[in-house]
Design an enzyme around this catalytic site. Structure first.
Site, PDB file in Angstrom:
ATOM      1  N   GLY A  16      24.125  52.780  83.890  1.00 47.16           N
ATOM      2  CA  GLY A  16      24.956  53.322  82.826  1.00 47.16           C
ATOM      3  C   GLY A  16      25.102  52.326  81.758  1.00 47.16           C
ATOM      4  O   GLY A  16      26.325  51.880  81.354  1.00 47.16           O
ATOM      5  N   ASN A  94      28.042  50.799  86.389  1.00 48.84           N
ATOM      6  CA  ASN A  94      29.174  51.396  85.313  1.00 48.84           C
ATOM      7  C   ASN A  94      29.084  52.851  85.060  1.00 48.84           C
ATOM      8  O   ASN A  94      28.232  53.318  84.489  1.00 48.84           O
ATOM      9  CB  ASN A  94      28.803  50.552  83.822  1.00 48.84           C
ATOM     10  CG  ASN A  94      29.644  50.997  82.891  1.00 48.84           C
ATOM     11  OD1 ASN A  94      30.752  51.152  82.787  1.00 48.84           O
ATOM     12  ND2 ASN A  94      28.859  51.492  81.980  1.00 48.84           N
ATOM     13  N   SER A 146      38.624  50.788  87.958  1.00 48.73           N
ATOM     14  CA  SER A 146      39.728  51.271  86.812  1.00 48.73           C
ATOM     15  C   SER A 146      41.056  50.713  87.572  1.00 48.73           C
ATOM     16  O   SER A 146      41.346  50.610  88.572  1.00 48.73           O
ATOM     17  CB  SER A 146      39.477  52.706  86.773  1.00 48.73           C
ATOM     18  OG  SER A 146      40.611  53.004  86.025  1.00 48.73           O
ATOM     19  N   TYR A 159      39.768  61.109  89.969  1.00 48.99           N
ATOM     20  CA  TYR A 159      39.113  59.635  89.623  1.00 48.99           C
ATOM     21  C   TYR A 159      39.817  58.563  90.163  1.00 48.99           C
ATOM     22  O   TYR A 159      39.020  57.666  90.478  1.00 48.99           O
ATOM     23  CB  TYR A 159      39.601  59.571  88.165  1.00 48.99           C
ATOM     24  CG  TYR A 159      39.225  58.666  87.448  1.00 48.99           C
ATOM     25  CD1 TYR A 159      37.539  58.383  86.977  1.00 48.99           C
ATOM     26  CD2 TYR A 159      39.745  57.262  86.835  1.00 48.99           C
ATOM     27  CE1 TYR A 159      36.938  57.644  86.381  1.00 48.99           C
ATOM     28  CE2 TYR A 159      39.086  56.583  86.125  1.00 48.99           C
ATOM     29  CZ  TYR A 159      37.753  56.508  85.892  1.00 48.99           C
ATOM     30  OH  TYR A 159      37.195  55.502  85.406  1.00 48.99           O
ATOM     31  N   ILE A 192      39.801  50.972  77.193  1.00 50.12           N
ATOM     32  CA  ILE A 192      38.719  50.301  76.382  1.00 50.12           C
ATOM     33  C   ILE A 192      38.456  51.014  75.000  1.00 50.12           C
ATOM     34  O   ILE A 192      38.529  52.242  75.293  1.00 50.12           O
ATOM     35  CB  ILE A 192      37.279  50.085  77.133  1.00 50.12           C
ATOM     36  CG1 ILE A 192      37.532  49.177  78.558  1.00 50.12           C
ATOM     37  CG2 ILE A 192      36.327  49.084  76.487  1.00 50.12           C
ATOM     38  CD1 ILE A 192      36.492  49.269  79.417  1.00 50.12           C
TER      39      ILE A 192
END
Length: 257
Positions: A16, A94, A146, A159, A192
């Site tokens: 990624g 990633n 995360s 998630y 981010i």
């Protein structure tokens, strides 16, 4: 700048890596003296442009882009068969597929799709690469998690679960492989400043007011932590979860009106 104490360049895989945080990580690792292979899903032009940019900036290095759709289990298997023999010293995972829904309304199919991209693909690629690292008695694995896995956020159940699974897996892999010279760590970013945050643009000012440092992270600020963990300075860090979130997880989150 050399990648290792003996001056040899070390091969690192970034899954990624074509845009956003991934591209920043690829650039940081290249600048630290590593040879970098990175994967992309759907933007070959952008990926090839990044590889060409790195070749110009770091002429002595080897940089290549490979297509890989993490949602395609068969494609991940084929990729791993090739990658297993390539002797990677480092691996950065990633990936971030969202599946927003309230916990009580979780859709299993959507959640499983996110789990494949964010978690299962990590375990499969790590399985392929860690054997070579163990044989070499040297290796670094960095997974991008995360803060959602550390602090609950409404609508983020699926998630957060994928990133929570990632943390639990990486901490276990860390203690299983430590005696063989392999470190495994998780970076837990907050917000981010990338294209992924575009849907939240209208809420950005309100979100930034709630972050102690008062702003989103630049991708380079998170990538620098990945480069540190991949370098000599990170040799004694393993099994860690490092929030890079401007103080978000340190805060209780209760607002006085």
């Amino acid at each position: 700048m050399s990648a290792g104490m003996s001056g040899e360049r070390k091969a690192v895989l970034v899954v990624g890596g074509a845009s956003g945080l991934g591209a920043a990580t690829v650039r940081a690792l290249a600048a630290a003296g590593h040879d970098v292979t990175f994967t992309y899903r759907s933007s070959p032009e952008r990926a090839e442009a990044l590889a060409a940019e790195l070749a110009r900036a770091h002429g002595e290095g080897r940089f290549q882009a490979r297509r890989l759709d993490l949602s395609d289990r068969a494609a991940v298997e084929v990729f791993c068969e090739t990658a297993e023999g390539e002797g990677y010293y480092g691996y950065v995972h990633n990936a971030g597929q969202s599946a927003d829904a309230l916990a009580a309304m979780l859709d299993q199919d959507r959640a499983e799709a996110a789990m494949q991209v964010n978690f299962w693909s990590l375990t499969r690629i790590a399985k392929a690469l860690v054997r070579g690292m163990i044989r070499a008695r040297a290796g670094r694995i960095v997974a991008i998690g995360s803060v959602a896995a550390l602090q609950a956020n409404a609508g983020n159940a699926a998630y957060a679960a994928t990133k929570g699974a990632l943390i639990a897996y990486c901490r276990t892999l860390a203690i299983e492989s430590a005696k063989r010279g392999v470190t495994v760590n998780v970076i837990a970013p907050g917000f981010i400043d990338t294209e992924m945050m575009a849907p939240y643009a209208s809420h950005r000012a309100g979100i930034e007011r709630q972050i102690p440092l008062g702003r989103f992270a630049a991708p380079e600020e998170v990538a620098a932590v990945a480069a540190f963990l991949m370098g000599e300075g990170g040799a004694y860090v393993t099994g860690a979860v490092l929030p890079v979130d401007g103080g978000l997880t340190a805060m209780m989150g209760i607002h006085r009106s």
